[in-house]
Each structure stands twice: as C-alpha cells, then as structure tokens.
Design a protein around this motif. Structure first.
Motif, PDB file in Angstrom:
ATOM      1  N   SER A  75     -20.855  56.212  56.489  1.00 33.59           N
ATOM      2  CA  SER A  75     -21.810  57.147  55.892  1.00 33.59           C
ATOM      3  C   SER A  75     -22.894  57.526  56.891  1.00 33.59           C
ATOM      4  O   SER A  75     -23.282  58.690  57.006  1.00 33.59           O
ATOM      5  CB  SER A  75     -22.448  56.522  54.643  1.00 33.59           C
ATOM      6  OG  SER A  75     -21.489  56.294  53.636  1.00 33.59           O
ATOM      7  N   LEU A  87     -20.994  51.677  54.894  1.00 39.40           N
ATOM      8  CA  LEU A  87     -22.308  52.184  55.266  1.00 39.40           C
ATOM      9  C   LEU A  87     -22.307  52.787  56.676  1.00 39.40           C
ATOM     10  O   LEU A  87     -22.941  53.805  56.928  1.00 39.40           O
ATOM     11  CB  LEU A  87     -23.344  51.065  55.174  1.00 39.40           C
ATOM     12  CG  LEU A  87     -23.702  50.641  53.746  1.00 39.40           C
ATOM     13  CD1 LEU A  87     -24.469  49.322  53.765  1.00 39.40           C
ATOM     14  CD2 LEU A  87     -24.526  51.719  53.051  1.00 39.40           C
ATOM     15  N   GLY A 130     -32.815  47.840  53.140  1.00 37.77           N
ATOM     16  CA  GLY A 130     -32.516  49.142  53.710  1.00 37.77           C
ATOM     17  C   GLY A 130     -33.142  49.374  55.071  1.00 37.77           C
ATOM     18  O   GLY A 130     -32.829  50.350  55.755  1.00 37.77           O
ATOM     19  N   ARG A 156     -27.971  52.441  50.532  1.00 37.86           N
ATOM     20  CA  ARG A 156     -27.572  53.742  49.974  1.00 37.86           C
ATOM     21  C   ARG A 156     -28.815  54.518  49.523  1.00 37.86           C
ATOM     22  O   ARG A 156     -28.876  55.747  49.671  1.00 37.86           O
ATOM     23  CB  ARG A 156     -26.605  53.546  48.804  1.00 37.86           C
ATOM     24  CG  ARG A 156     -25.189  53.199  49.231  1.00 37.86           C
ATOM     25  CD  ARG A 156     -24.208  53.377  48.082  1.00 37.86           C
ATOM     26  NE  ARG A 156     -22.838  53.177  48.494  1.00 37.86           N
ATOM     27  CZ  ARG A 156     -22.092  54.080  49.111  1.00 37.86           C
ATOM     28  NH1 ARG A 156     -22.611  55.263  49.403  1.00 37.86           N
ATOM     29  NH2 ARG A 156     -20.836  53.823  49.443  1.00 37.86           N
ATOM     30  N   ARG A 157     -29.787  53.814  48.977  1.00 39.72           N
ATOM     31  CA  ARG A 157     -31.033  54.474  48.587  1.00 39.72           C
ATOM     32  C   ARG A 157     -31.724  55.075  49.794  1.00 39.72           C
ATOM     33  O   ARG A 157     -32.219  56.202  49.754  1.00 39.72           O
ATOM     34  CB  ARG A 157     -31.946  53.464  47.881  1.00 39.72           C
ATOM     35  CG  ARG A 157     -33.340  54.001  47.581  1.00 39.72           C
ATOM     36  CD  ARG A 157     -34.186  52.978  46.830  1.00 39.72           C
ATOM     37  NE  ARG A 157     -34.123  51.662  47.424  1.00 39.72           N
ATOM     38  CZ  ARG A 157     -34.804  51.327  48.522  1.00 39.72           C
ATOM     39  NH1 ARG A 157     -35.564  52.208  49.146  1.00 39.72           N
ATOM     40  NH2 ARG A 157     -34.721  50.088  49.000  1.00 39.72           N
ATOM     41  N   VAL A 209     -26.269  46.729  49.988  1.00 35.69           N
ATOM     42  CA  VAL A 209     -25.628  48.041  49.999  1.00 35.69           C
ATOM     43  C   VAL A 209     -26.409  49.021  49.138  1.00 35.69           C
ATOM     44  O   VAL A 209     -26.605  50.184  49.507  1.00 35.69           O
ATOM     45  CB  VAL A 209     -24.166  47.934  49.526  1.00 35.69           C
ATOM     46  CG1 VAL A 209     -23.563  49.317  49.299  1.00 35.69           C
ATOM     47  CG2 VAL A 209     -23.337  47.162  50.543  1.00 35.69           C
ATOM     48  N   ARG A 210     -26.896  48.553  47.997  1.00 33.06           N
ATOM     49  CA  ARG A 210     -27.675  49.427  47.106  1.00 33.06           C
ATOM     50  C   ARG A 210     -28.948  49.903  47.801  1.00 33.06           C
ATOM     51  O   ARG A 210     -29.297  51.092  47.759  1.00 33.06           O
ATOM     52  CB  ARG A 210     -28.028  48.670  45.822  1.00 33.06           C
ATOM     53  CG  ARG A 210     -28.811  49.500  44.799  1.00 33.06           C
ATOM     54  CD  ARG A 210     -29.129  48.642  43.599  1.00 33.06           C
ATOM     55  NE  ARG A 210     -29.934  47.484  43.988  1.00 33.06           N
ATOM     56  CZ  ARG A 210     -29.939  46.332  43.316  1.00 33.06           C
ATOM     57  NH1 ARG A 210     -29.164  46.182  42.259  1.00 33.06           N
ATOM     58  NH2 ARG A 210     -30.713  45.345  43.714  1.00 33.06           N
ATOM     59  N   LEU A 261     -30.295  56.019  52.622  1.00 33.85           N
ATOM     60  CA  LEU A 261     -29.521  57.178  53.054  1.00 33.85           C
ATOM     61  C   LEU A 261     -29.883  58.425  52.242  1.00 33.85           C
ATOM     62  O   LEU A 261     -30.061  59.514  52.794  1.00 33.85           O
ATOM     63  CB  LEU A 261     -28.022  56.904  52.907  1.00 33.85           C
ATOM     64  CG  LEU A 261     -27.336  56.113  54.025  1.00 33.85           C
ATOM     65  CD1 LEU A 261     -25.906  55.776  53.637  1.00 33.85           C
ATOM     66  CD2 LEU A 261     -27.349  56.893  55.328  1.00 33.85           C
ATOM     67  N   ALA A 262     -30.022  58.263  50.938  1.00 34.93           N
ATOM     68  CA  ALA A 262     -30.347  59.398  50.079  1.00 34.93           C
ATOM     69  C   ALA A 262     -31.766  59.889  50.336  1.00 34.93           C
ATOM     70  O   ALA A 262     -32.003  61.103  50.397  1.00 34.93           O
ATOM     71  CB  ALA A 262     -30.192  58.986  48.607  1.00 34.93           C
ATOM     72  N   ARG A 281     -23.666  61.307  58.603  1.00 32.07           N
ATOM     73  CA  ARG A 281     -24.947  61.984  58.406  1.00 32.07           C
ATOM     74  C   ARG A 281     -25.750  62.134  59.687  1.00 32.07           C
ATOM     75  O   ARG A 281     -26.507  63.101  59.834  1.00 32.07           O
ATOM     76  CB  ARG A 281     -25.788  61.224  57.378  1.00 32.07           C
ATOM     77  CG  ARG A 281     -25.186  61.222  55.981  1.00 32.07           C
ATOM     78  CD  ARG A 281     -26.024  60.389  55.028  1.00 32.07           C
ATOM     79  NE  ARG A 281     -25.372  60.240  53.752  1.00 32.07           N
ATOM     80  CZ  ARG A 281     -25.918  60.578  52.593  1.00 32.07           C
ATOM     81  NH1 ARG A 281     -27.110  61.114  52.563  1.00 32.07           N
ATOM     82  NH2 ARG A 281     -25.251  60.389  51.470  1.00 32.07           N
TER      83      ARG A 281
END
Length: 224
Positions: free
Chosen positions: A135, A132, A169, A216-217, A212-213, A219-220, A139
């Motif tokens: 990533s 993470l 998150g 990642r959400r 992590v899920r 981040l998107a 970004r």
C-alpha cells in the motif's frame, strides 16, 4: 567518528535490555525511552549505563518522539529494545545513509528484516507487513519490502517531517512523509531474531491487528 544516539522505545523490556545494551557498537549511545514500564526497565537500563528518557504517554510513536527530542546528535538511529534486532548492525545502516546523502538531500535507511530462528517473524505479522508495504509503495512510489523498525536518519530532518501519530502508525507515517518530501529511502538487510520476553505487537494476532489498523489510518490521513 561522531557519536550517534540510538533511540530505544521501551515498554517492559528489562529481560532484553542487558543483551541489547551490551551489543551497542563503539560510537553509538543508547537512549532508552521508558514508556511507563512496570518491570523495572528504567532501573536496569540506568544500571547498565544507558541514558533513560521518560515517556509517560503510552504509545510507540510517543516514545520515539520523546527520544528524538532528547537526542543530541546530528544522526540518530531508532530500533526496538526487545533483542529481536542486533545493535551491532547499526553501523551498516549509517554507512548506507551517508551513501544516499552523497547524492544530496535528506535520506532514510531502514533495516529490511531477515528472519533468523524459529518464531522470529510470525506469519500473521509478516503478512500484515507485506500488505502495508504494498500500500505504501503504491501511494508513495517507493519500492520497499519491509517497514523495518531499525532506522537511521538525521535528527533535524526527522523532526522537520512533523510526524503526528503517537501509536503504531508512527513508523509508516515516517516513511510516507519522507517519500512525499522527496527523500532518498534505502534498505539494508538485517537479521531478525525471536524477541526476548512477551511481545506487545507482532507476537500476538491482536497486537498485529492493532498495528495494521493504526497504519491504515495513517495511510488514509496522510493521503488526504
């Protein structure tokens, strides 16, 4: 020195709270945000002199947001309440924050975790954090090595970021939005110990996967 509120998101941490609250440095005031605990955490915290803030909606981000709204100091800190992090290290983060602010503009300081003791940072959790962080760096243009849960910033600046995630998150969204807003972001190394009690996140593979899920959400969503 002005008092600094310390937001402590708390879900069933009755066993860890005595150590955490006893280690709170002079000038730092504990706000234990009880996230619907069932083990008497709120009672323990209140009995030890901490201010207890209820956050009935479950979620790490929900607890952090409730704590920020309840805080009354210009600078605030956030850290876990599970005894994995030592409140005695908070003054170093605040000192680093003021150093970054001297150059002008908002700033955020994170505690970069250094594992101390067997089982302090399980491999699956460390791997998830590293992925993470990479990533995020790609970004946001940051150079962070850890998305550490011990943090210091100005309360008004954090609220102005308009963070919307109320789950795991939240920590990543804070850093991502701060970086995109041009904040100065720094790290201070802090000791990371085996937590007291049962972990809801990093101590279990399932908890790490959920975290992590969620991240990642975020981040998107923020990248849109």
């Amino acid at each position: 020195m002005a008092v600094i509120d310390v937001v402590l998101p708390c879900l069933d941490e009755a066993e860890a709270l005595p150590w955490v609250l006893a280690r709170m440095p002079d000038g730092f005031r504990a706000l234990v945000v009880d996230n619907a605990s069932t083990d008497g955490s709120a009672r323990v915290a209140a009995g030890l002199g901490a201010r207890v803030v209820p956050a009935a909606t479950r979620g790490f981000g929900a607890a952090c947001h409730a704590g920020l709204l309840a805080a009354g100091t210009e600078v605030v800190c956030v850290m876990d309440a599970d005894a994995s992090l030592d409140p005695a290290e908070l003054p170093r983060l605040v000192e680093a924050l003021r150093g970054l602010e001297a150059a002008g503009g908002p700033a955020l300081v994170l505690g970069r975790r250094r594992p101390v003791g067997r089982g302090a940072w399980p491999p699956h959790a460390r791997l998830g954090n590293a992925v993470l962080a990479r990533s995020l760096n790609r970004r946001a243009g940051t150079r962070l090595r850890d998305l550490g849960p011990m943090r210091a910033a100005r309360r008004a600046d954090l609220l102005a970021l308009g963070l919307v995630d109320r789950r795991f998150g939240y920590p990543l969204e804070m850093v991502l939005r701060a970086a995109r807003a041009g904040w100065r972001i720094g790290e201070v190394e802090v000791a990371y110990r085996p937590r007291v009690g049962t972990s809801k996140v990093t101590g279990t593979l399932g908890g790490t996967v959920r975290a992590v899920r969620d991240m990642r959400r975020v981040l998107a969503e923020v990248a849109r």
